[in-house]
Design an enzyme around this catalytic site. Structure first.
Site, PDB file in Angstrom:
ATOM      1  N   ASN A  49      51.258 -15.865   8.459  1.00 13.29           N
ATOM      2  CA  ASN A  49      50.861 -15.153   7.239  1.00 13.29           C
ATOM      3  C   ASN A  49      52.013 -14.346   6.653  1.00 13.29           C
ATOM      4  O   ASN A  49      51.810 -13.490   5.799  1.00 13.29           O
ATOM      5  CB  ASN A  49      49.704 -14.183   7.536  1.00 13.29           C
ATOM      6  CG  ASN A  49      48.510 -14.885   8.128  1.00 13.29           C
ATOM      7  OD1 ASN A  49      48.041 -14.550   9.203  1.00 13.29           O
ATOM      8  ND2 ASN A  49      48.010 -15.875   7.432  1.00 13.29           N
ATOM      9  N   HIS A 136      35.861 -11.973   6.302  1.00 14.98           N
ATOM     10  CA  HIS A 136      36.586 -11.881   7.580  1.00 14.98           C
ATOM     11  C   HIS A 136      35.766 -11.151   8.655  1.00 14.98           C
ATOM     12  O   HIS A 136      34.958 -10.273   8.359  1.00 14.98           O
ATOM     13  CB  HIS A 136      37.879 -11.098   7.309  1.00 14.98           C
ATOM     14  CG  HIS A 136      38.867 -11.090   8.424  1.00 14.98           C
ATOM     15  ND1 HIS A 136      38.988 -10.035   9.298  1.00 14.98           N
ATOM     16  CD2 HIS A 136      39.789 -11.999   8.800  1.00 14.98           C
ATOM     17  CE1 HIS A 136      39.959 -10.283  10.158  1.00 14.98           C
ATOM     18  NE2 HIS A 136      40.469 -11.472   9.885  1.00 14.98           N
ATOM     19  N   GLU A 180      36.395 -10.660  -0.209  1.00 16.96           N
ATOM     20  CA  GLU A 180      37.849 -10.805  -0.168  1.00 16.96           C
ATOM     21  C   GLU A 180      38.285 -11.276  -1.553  1.00 16.96           C
ATOM     22  O   GLU A 180      37.476 -11.871  -2.273  1.00 16.96           O
ATOM     23  CB  GLU A 180      38.248 -11.845   0.895  1.00 16.96           C
ATOM     24  CG  GLU A 180      37.881 -11.396   2.292  1.00 16.96           C
ATOM     25  CD  GLU A 180      38.214 -12.423   3.378  1.00 16.96           C
ATOM     26  OE1 GLU A 180      39.143 -13.222   3.203  1.00 16.96           O
ATOM     27  OE2 GLU A 180      37.530 -12.406   4.410  1.00 16.96           O
ATOM     28  N   SER A 184      40.529 -16.079   3.531  1.00 11.58           N
ATOM     29  CA  SER A 184      41.518 -16.417   4.541  1.00 11.58           C
ATOM     30  C   SER A 184      41.416 -17.840   5.082  1.00 11.58           C
ATOM     31  O   SER A 184      42.413 -18.405   5.501  1.00 11.58           O
ATOM     32  CB  SER A 184      41.420 -15.427   5.701  1.00 11.58           C
ATOM     33  OG  SER A 184      40.151 -15.488   6.300  1.00 11.58           O
ATOM     34  N   ASP A 209      38.817  -6.790  -0.206  1.00 18.75           N
ATOM     35  CA  ASP A 209      39.852  -6.989   0.819  1.00 18.75           C
ATOM     36  C   ASP A 209      40.923  -7.908   0.231  1.00 18.75           C
ATOM     37  O   ASP A 209      40.665  -9.077  -0.043  1.00 18.75           O
ATOM     38  CB  ASP A 209      39.194  -7.611   2.055  1.00 18.75           C
ATOM     39  CG  ASP A 209      40.168  -7.921   3.184  1.00 18.75           C
ATOM     40  OD1 ASP A 209      41.361  -8.106   2.920  1.00 18.75           O
ATOM     41  OD2 ASP A 209      39.704  -8.017   4.339  1.00 18.75           O
ATOM     42  N   HIS A 212      45.116 -11.362   1.730  1.00 19.81           N
ATOM     43  CA  HIS A 212      45.914 -12.563   1.453  1.00 19.81           C
ATOM     44  C   HIS A 212      46.414 -12.646   0.016  1.00 19.81           C
ATOM     45  O   HIS A 212      47.135 -13.564  -0.335  1.00 19.81           O
ATOM     46  CB  HIS A 212      45.120 -13.823   1.800  1.00 19.81           C
ATOM     47  CG  HIS A 212      44.770 -13.878   3.244  1.00 19.81           C
ATOM     48  ND1 HIS A 212      45.645 -14.338   4.211  1.00 19.81           N
ATOM     49  CD2 HIS A 212      43.662 -13.477   3.909  1.00 19.81           C
ATOM     50  CE1 HIS A 212      45.084 -14.228   5.396  1.00 19.81           C
ATOM     51  NE2 HIS A 212      43.877 -13.710   5.250  1.00 19.81           N
ATOM     52  N   LYS A 244      50.678  -9.014   6.755  1.00 19.18           N
ATOM     53  CA  LYS A 244      50.831 -10.379   6.202  1.00 19.18           C
ATOM     54  C   LYS A 244      52.048 -10.431   5.277  1.00 19.18           C
ATOM     55  O   LYS A 244      53.164 -10.444   5.782  1.00 19.18           O
ATOM     56  CB  LYS A 244      49.515 -10.811   5.582  1.00 19.18           C
ATOM     57  CG  LYS A 244      48.527 -11.081   6.738  1.00 19.18           C
ATOM     58  CD  LYS A 244      47.127 -11.355   6.419  1.00 19.18           C
ATOM     59  CE  LYS A 244      46.398 -11.607   7.747  1.00 19.18           C
ATOM     60  NZ  LYS A 244      45.023 -11.142   7.749  1.00 19.18           N
TER      61      LYS A 244
HETATM   62  C1  LIG Z   1      44.096 -10.537   8.726  1.00 18.48           C
HETATM   63  C2  LIG Z   1      42.947  -9.988   7.988  1.00 18.48           C
HETATM   64  C3  LIG Z   1      42.457  -8.722   8.263  1.00 18.48           C
HETATM   65  C4  LIG Z   1      42.971  -7.909   9.426  1.00 18.48           C
HETATM   66  O1  LIG Z   1      44.198  -7.341   9.165  1.00 18.48           O
HETATM   67  P1  LIG Z   1      45.156  -6.935  10.377  1.00 18.48           P
HETATM   68  O2  LIG Z   1      46.087  -5.957   9.760  1.00 18.48           O
HETATM   69  O3  LIG Z   1      45.810  -8.182  10.844  1.00 18.48           O
HETATM   70  O4  LIG Z   1      44.294  -6.329  11.442  1.00 18.48           O
HETATM   71  C5  LIG Z   1      41.446  -8.218   7.475  1.00 18.48           C
HETATM   72  N1  LIG Z   1      40.917  -8.954   6.475  1.00 18.48           N
HETATM   73  C6  LIG Z   1      41.342 -10.208   6.213  1.00 18.48           C
HETATM   74  C7  LIG Z   1      40.717 -10.968   5.102  1.00 18.48           C
HETATM   75  C8  LIG Z   1      42.357 -10.767   6.964  1.00 18.48           C
HETATM   76  O5  LIG Z   1      42.749 -12.019   6.743  1.00 18.48           O
END
Ligand SMILES: *Cc1c(COP(=O)(O)O)cnc(C)c1O
Length: 405
Positions: A49, A136, A180, A184, A209, A212, A244
């Site tokens: 990522n 997620h 989101e 993801s 969220d 990505h 990421k």
């Molecule tokens: C990776 C991810 C998270 C978690 O983030 P980290 O900082 O890796 O704990 C939360 N939400 C989504 C959509 C993700 O892909």
């Protein structure tokens, strides 16, 4: 000591093996930004990522090192105990400006943020949560921990969401929609403009969220919320990770000053956790300088993702509604997806098979995540491996583009 514990653990692992769902940790080494497999072969990375290659950028690395030397290896405590360093406040201000929000709060990780901010918000008043079916795992955990009634709407199905909101319009407390912006596992996007309007119409709060999307999508990589025209309205809570596109570690919540002050008082994942260490803050500070300047890298990512989707379509594979740097290739069964990943690995390409329970039954897939550090020659290698007869199979079952409701 309870002897049944180990026996039950071993039985659970056997069951995972039997259903091709066992996950194993694989060792890898990294040499000059390239992955090296345990048998010494160089692999092209299409699974991480680190979308902009910033975990290996000279500026993120040097600022991380510089801040370690200047400020130390670790943070001394949670921020409410010893206090907050100037560099922490400065990074939060820079993050807030980048996300176009009044304020931002750093949190240990994205998982921790979703798992603890959602419960903090839900505790304000009797809350009904509306959560996208493909959200997620950290969001799912947040909803559970909130002990709030949670209604799942079909993935990106805003008619279904509207119906659930209407059905519950007698609810006296708060209604909180969680989604989101770029998903993801499918690499598709929510219709953020329509969601903001729907939330507005029903007086619901909206939590987005951007794990990505940030760094990759929106004006200068600022994410999908920052891309909303001001006439549309906005989002109440913006969450993102620094693990990421930022190439570092940690996460943040961005929103109003009041939201951030509230979380400082009521979010357990913030209060009872150690502050982010100087190395991470240095890398994030450098990433915030770099990301807005990387439009050319974002254009490359978009172009390469389009080329990858075409190559997969050409051999009959479904990429769902992907419109980002995340490109799923639906294979079907767990075994077929694992075999396809293995053949790609033999061809020098590391793409990962994603299986249930991460994705719905029957939609095991390869998930390609492109990053802007891939060279043209590497992209050509990926595309020719895909076109090479027999490396990727025809799908083994019709791919459900929607999980069962
Ligand atoms: C990776 C991810 C998270 C978690 O983030 P980290 O900082 O890796 O704990 C939360 N939400 C989504 C959509 C993700 O892909």
């Amino acid at each position: 000591m309870d002897n049944t514990l180990n026996t039950e653990i071993l039985a659970a692992l056997d069951a995972l093996d039997a259903s091709n769902r066992r996950r194993r940790l694989r060792a890898f080494e990294c040499d000059a930004n390239r992955l090296i497999s345990t048998d010494g072969r160089r692999l092209i990375d299409v699974c991480s990522n680190d979308y902009l290659g910033l975990s290996q950028h000279p500026l993120t690395k040097s600022r991380a090192a510089e801040w370690v030397m200047r400020y130390g290896a670790g943070a001394p405590s949670s921020r409410l105990v010893t206090g907050t360093r100037g560099i922490t406040f400065a990074v939060e201000e820079k993050l807030a400006a980048f996300k176009g929000c009044e304020a931002a709060l750093l949190i240990g990780s994205g998982f921790q943020a979703n798992a603890t901010v959602i419960p903090a918000l839900a505790a304000l008043s009797d809350t009904l949560i509306f959560s996208d079916a493909l959200n997620h795992s950290s969001i799912v955990h947040g909803c559970r921990l909130a002990k709030a009634r949670t209604m799942i709407f079909r993935h990106n199905d805003l008619e279904h969401l509207a119906e659930l909101l209407r059905d519950n319009n007698s609810h006296r407390g708060r209604r909180l929609i969680v989604t989101e912006s770029v998903f993801s596992m499918d690499g598709d996007r929510c219709d953020l403009t329509a969601l903001v309007a729907l939330a507005e119409q029903h007086g619901a709060a909206l939590y987005v969220d951007e794990a990505h999307a940030t760094g990759v999508i929106g004006p200068h990589g600022r994410g999908m919320v920052a891309a909303l025209p001001s006439s549309v309205g906005t989002v109440d809570v913006v969450m993102g990770t620094l693990g990421k596109s930022f190439g570092a570690y940690g996460a943040y919540i961005a929103g109003s000053r009041a939201l951030i002050d509230f979380l400082t008082n009521r979010c357990a994942g913030f209060i009872y956790a150690t502050a982010l260490p100087p190395a991470v803050l240095g890398a994030v500070d450098a990433a915030l300088d770099l990301i807005p300047t990387m439009d050319a890298d974002r254009t490359r990512l978009t172009t390469n993702a389009t080329r990858l989707r075409s190559a997969l379509h050409a051999i009959g594979l479904d990429t769902l509604q992907s419109s980002s740097q995340i490109v799923p290739a639906i294979i079907g069964t767990e075994a077929a997806a694992l075999a396809a990943a293995q053949r790609l690995n033999e061809a020098g390409i590391l793409a990962i098979a994603i299986r249930p329970p991460t994705v719905p039954e029957g939609s095991s897939r390869l998930r390609f995540c492109l990053n802007s550090a891939l060279t043209d020659a590497e992209m050509d290698e990926i595309l020719s491996a895909i076109a090479n007869n027999g490396v990727l199979p025809a799908p083994t079952s019709p791919s459900p583009s929607q999980p069962p409701p």
